[in-house]
Write an enzyme that holds these catalytic residues in place. Sequence first.
Site, PDB file in Angstrom:
ATOM      1  N   ARG A   1       0.750  -1.100   0.182  1.00  0.00           N
ATOM      2  CA  ARG A   1       0.221  -0.025   0.017  1.00  0.00           C
ATOM      3  C   ARG A   1       0.906   1.142  -0.001  1.00  0.00           C
ATOM      4  O   ARG A   1       0.339   2.159   0.620  1.00  0.00           O
ATOM      5  CB  ARG A   1      -0.993   0.223   1.136  1.00  0.00           C
ATOM      6  CG  ARG A   1      -1.815  -1.185   1.306  1.00  0.00           C
ATOM      7  CD  ARG A   1      -2.674  -1.445   0.329  1.00  0.00           C
ATOM      8  NE  ARG A   1      -3.885  -0.578   0.406  1.00  0.00           N
ATOM      9  CZ  ARG A   1      -5.091  -0.596   1.046  1.00  0.00           C
ATOM     10  NH1 ARG A   1      -5.293  -1.924   1.514  1.00  0.00           N
ATOM     11  NH2 ARG A   1      -6.008   0.200   1.011  1.00  0.00           N
TER      12      ARG A   1
ATOM     13  N   ARG B   1      -2.671   7.196   1.136  1.00  0.00           N
ATOM     14  CA  ARG B   1      -2.967   8.595   1.902  1.00  0.00           C
ATOM     15  C   ARG B   1      -1.849   9.091   2.750  1.00  0.00           C
ATOM     16  O   ARG B   1      -2.056  10.145   3.149  1.00  0.00           O
ATOM     17  CB  ARG B   1      -4.350   8.337   2.585  1.00  0.00           C
ATOM     18  CG  ARG B   1      -5.436   8.308   1.486  1.00  0.00           C
ATOM     19  CD  ARG B   1      -6.730   7.617   2.369  1.00  0.00           C
ATOM     20  NE  ARG B   1      -6.195   6.377   2.786  1.00  0.00           N
ATOM     21  CZ  ARG B   1      -7.072   5.621   3.524  1.00  0.00           C
ATOM     22  NH1 ARG B   1      -8.246   5.841   3.793  1.00  0.00           N
ATOM     23  NH2 ARG B   1      -6.951   4.418   3.770  1.00  0.00           N
TER      24      ARG B   1
ATOM     25  N   ARG C   1      -6.024  13.095  -4.921  1.00  0.00           N
ATOM     26  CA  ARG C   1      -7.287  12.645  -4.425  1.00  0.00           C
ATOM     27  C   ARG C   1      -8.483  13.710  -4.094  1.00  0.00           C
ATOM     28  O   ARG C   1      -9.595  13.237  -4.161  1.00  0.00           O
ATOM     29  CB  ARG C   1      -7.034  11.597  -3.165  1.00  0.00           C
ATOM     30  CG  ARG C   1      -6.829  10.253  -3.467  1.00  0.00           C
ATOM     31  CD  ARG C   1      -8.172   9.631  -3.669  1.00  0.00           C
ATOM     32  NE  ARG C   1      -9.008   9.143  -2.583  1.00  0.00           N
ATOM     33  CZ  ARG C   1     -10.111   9.540  -2.361  1.00  0.00           C
ATOM     34  NH1 ARG C   1     -10.985  10.492  -2.906  1.00  0.00           N
ATOM     35  NH2 ARG C   1     -10.841   9.212  -1.177  1.00  0.00           N
TER      36      ARG C   1
ATOM     37  N   ASP D   1      -7.097  -1.607  -7.161  1.00  0.00           N
ATOM     38  CA  ASP D   1      -7.869  -2.113  -6.134  1.00  0.00           C
ATOM     39  C   ASP D   1      -8.326  -3.454  -6.190  1.00  0.00           C
ATOM     40  O   ASP D   1      -8.392  -4.055  -7.459  1.00  0.00           O
ATOM     41  CB  ASP D   1      -8.993  -1.479  -5.447  1.00  0.00           C
ATOM     42  CG  ASP D   1      -9.196  -1.899  -3.806  1.00  0.00           C
ATOM     43  OD1 ASP D   1      -8.386  -1.280  -3.011  1.00  0.00           O
ATOM     44  OD2 ASP D   1     -10.026  -2.617  -3.841  1.00  0.00           O
TER      45      ASP D   1
ATOM     46  N   TYR E   1     -15.222 -10.172   0.742  1.00  0.00           N
ATOM     47  CA  TYR E   1     -16.177  -8.673   0.403  1.00  0.00           C
ATOM     48  C   TYR E   1     -17.124  -8.840  -0.259  1.00  0.00           C
ATOM     49  O   TYR E   1     -18.193  -8.200  -0.113  1.00  0.00           O
ATOM     50  CB  TYR E   1     -15.150  -7.864  -0.363  1.00  0.00           C
ATOM     51  CG  TYR E   1     -13.976  -7.082   0.507  1.00  0.00           C
ATOM     52  CD1 TYR E   1     -14.223  -6.226   1.333  1.00  0.00           C
ATOM     53  CD2 TYR E   1     -12.612  -7.820   0.630  1.00  0.00           C
ATOM     54  CE1 TYR E   1     -13.099  -5.869   2.384  1.00  0.00           C
ATOM     55  CE2 TYR E   1     -11.778  -7.390   1.530  1.00  0.00           C
ATOM     56  CZ  TYR E   1     -11.825  -6.255   2.128  1.00  0.00           C
ATOM     57  OH  TYR E   1     -11.021  -5.830   3.066  1.00  0.00           O
TER      58      TYR E   1
HETATM   59  O1  CP3 Z   1      -0.030  -1.195  -2.651  1.00  0.00           O
HETATM   60  C1  CP3 Z   1      -0.466   0.056  -3.484  1.00  0.00           C
HETATM   61  O2  CP3 Z   1       0.055   0.976  -3.211  1.00  0.00           O
HETATM   62  C2  CP3 Z   1      -1.282  -0.271  -4.676  1.00  0.00           C
HETATM   63  C3  CP3 Z   1      -2.631   0.072  -4.328  1.00  0.00           C
HETATM   64  C4  CP3 Z   1      -3.483  -0.916  -3.475  1.00  0.00           C
HETATM   65  C5  CP3 Z   1      -4.954  -0.334  -2.990  1.00  0.00           C
HETATM   66  N1  CP3 Z   1      -5.567  -1.435  -2.421  1.00  0.00           N
HETATM   67  C6  CP3 Z   1      -5.158   1.292  -3.092  1.00  0.00           C
HETATM   68  C7  CP3 Z   1      -6.290   1.567  -2.217  1.00  0.00           C
HETATM   69  C8  CP3 Z   1      -3.567  -2.171  -3.150  1.00  0.00           C
HETATM   70  C9  CP3 Z   1      -2.539  -3.126  -3.644  1.00  0.00           C
HETATM   71  C10 CP3 Z   1      -4.785  -2.503  -2.535  1.00  0.00           C
HETATM   72  C11 CP3 Z   1      -4.970  -3.782  -2.126  1.00  0.00           C
HETATM   73  C12 CP3 Z   1      -6.209  -4.155  -1.318  1.00  0.00           C
HETATM   74  N2  CP3 Z   1      -7.478  -3.511  -1.366  1.00  0.00           N
HETATM   75  C13 CP3 Z   1      -6.425  -4.969  -0.440  1.00  0.00           C
HETATM   76  C14 CP3 Z   1      -5.294  -6.036   0.062  1.00  0.00           C
HETATM   77  C15 CP3 Z   1      -4.158  -5.642   0.711  1.00  0.00           C
HETATM   78  C16 CP3 Z   1      -4.736  -5.279   2.003  1.00  0.00           C
HETATM   79  O3  CP3 Z   1      -4.379  -3.910   2.325  1.00  0.00           O
HETATM   80  O4  CP3 Z   1      -5.177  -6.166   2.924  1.00  0.00           O
HETATM   81  C17 CP3 Z   1      -7.676  -5.183   0.021  1.00  0.00           C
HETATM   82  C18 CP3 Z   1      -8.338  -5.958   1.541  1.00  0.00           C
HETATM   83  C19 CP3 Z   1      -8.460  -3.993  -0.465  1.00  0.00           C
HETATM   84  C20 CP3 Z   1     -10.008  -3.445  -0.233  1.00  0.00           C
HETATM   85  C21 CP3 Z   1      -9.650  -1.942   0.203  1.00  0.00           C
HETATM   86  N3  CP3 Z   1      -9.641  -0.958  -0.558  1.00  0.00           N
HETATM   87  C22 CP3 Z   1     -10.005  -1.632   1.529  1.00  0.00           C
HETATM   88  C23 CP3 Z   1     -10.215  -2.470   2.720  1.00  0.00           C
HETATM   89  C24 CP3 Z   1     -10.045  -0.233   1.562  1.00  0.00           C
HETATM   90  C25 CP3 Z   1     -10.430   0.695   2.462  1.00  0.00           C
HETATM   91  C26 CP3 Z   1      -9.299   0.801   3.658  1.00  0.00           C
HETATM   92  C27 CP3 Z   1      -8.376   2.048   3.079  1.00  0.00           C
HETATM   93  O5  CP3 Z   1      -7.379   1.877   3.271  1.00  0.00           O
HETATM   94  O6  CP3 Z   1      -8.816   3.025   2.772  1.00  0.00           O
HETATM   95  C28 CP3 Z   1      -9.693   0.198   0.032  1.00  0.00           C
HETATM   96  C29 CP3 Z   1      -9.563   1.470  -0.670  1.00  0.00           C
HETATM   97  C30 CP3 Z   1      -8.204   1.766  -1.115  1.00  0.00           C
HETATM   98  N4  CP3 Z   1      -7.425   0.813  -1.733  1.00  0.00           N
HETATM   99  C31 CP3 Z   1      -7.482   2.988  -0.901  1.00  0.00           C
HETATM  100  C32 CP3 Z   1      -6.315   2.751  -1.455  1.00  0.00           C
HETATM  101  C33 CP3 Z   1      -5.023   3.781  -1.892  1.00  0.00           C
HETATM  102  C34 CP3 Z   1      -7.991   4.024   0.070  1.00  0.00           C
HETATM  103  C35 CP3 Z   1      -8.849   4.896  -1.001  1.00  0.00           C
HETATM  104  C36 CP3 Z   1      -8.769   6.287  -0.807  1.00  0.00           C
HETATM  105  O7  CP3 Z   1      -7.710   7.171  -1.395  1.00  0.00           O
HETATM  106  O8  CP3 Z   1      -9.433   6.988  -0.117  1.00  0.00           O
END
Ligand code: CP3
Length: 366
Positions: free
Chosen positions: A27, A31, A40, A76, A153
Amino acid sequence: MNKIENDLFLRACKRLPVDRTPVWIMRQAGRYLPEYRAIRQKYDFLTLCKTPDLAAEVTIQPVDIIGVDAAIIFSDILVIPEAMGMALSIEDGTGPVFAKPIRDESDAASLKDIDPGTDLKFVMDALSVTKKELNNRVPVIGFSGSPWTLLTYMVEGRGSKNFSQVKSLIFRNPKLAHKLLEKLAKAVAGYLSAQLESGANAVQIFDTWGGILSPEDYREFSLEYIKMIIASMKKNDEPVIVFSKGVHQSFSELASSGADVIGLDWTVDIGTVKRQIGNDVALQGNMDPTVLYADKAKIKKEVKRILQSYANAANDNRDSAGSGNSGGHIFNLGHGILPDIEPENARAFVEFVKEESIKQHSAIAV
Ligand code: CP3
């Protein structure tokens, strides 16, 4: 394909000699970076994912700002269920929400088979733009959720504490669960193959929720499908990383899943796992993400401890990979970086891994 200037990450995945331990952060585009937040403010999250120029820009940010040895494509895991027809929104404070979760046969029947090249073309385009703009400085990692983690999910509809809905499904209607998992496995295999075709140099399967299952259920509902994906992917020699969080009893089985690299969370000692599973796969991890809240002295101490633990185990295992005893290790956090981490601490973490692992590699080489 053009040669990648810094290929330490790919070499470590394949357990080839390296002169220091490569590092990236799960990740890493997100943010905690003010540069990400600035973009964003103008676009919502899914628009970012679906606009290749913007996705490429935020993919490259941590390479420039934090100094990581690999980029991971900005997207994502939930773009697959969305492409299958499930309406997805990412809500501030709640995270991802599916308006209509999958609970029974008729819901399941509404899911489309996807063609990743067309239904997820925006990811392929983001990869092409990223490759072009990165100009071969570092490798690019593609990714997907595991079938099991995607299913959680899709059935829960959102993040969950007890996973009651998806657990009810697997225990009350295992036939339907398996049908859905198989459909997802096919989609994921096609999706990861397409990402490699579009320029990704490696792929990671995120199985964030593998650890909510007993070891037996993990094997049946998650690992089997991960194995199926790896076996059926169209690929050349690109490494596959599997990150199944919290599956402490299943590392030996994971090591024979066909994965090149196993990702570890922070609740295990990396040296202990290395001694247990031997030298056939590389290991990725595994600093507790919350150590980045600490001061730099503590961060450095923790980095050194993990490097040393790996090196000692490699030595005991008589592992011939890499130079010294640290080949076959990709440094990372044990899960994603948290949104309120100071970028300065992330930068220091990456720098410490580089400095300390160089010392360790050269100390062992002489
Ligand atoms: O790693 C990276 O930088 C690449 C981008 C990436 C995102 N999500 C961007 C994202 C990756 C590899 C993911 C994977 C992801 N997404 C997982 C598996 C890894 C983990 O962390 O367990 C899961 C379970 C998700 C599902 C998901 N997407 C969740 C639970 C959330 C909300 C939680 C959060 O961090 O806000 C997201 C949204 C998300 N995916 C954001 C980002 C940067 C935040 C969105 C925003 O900018 O508001």
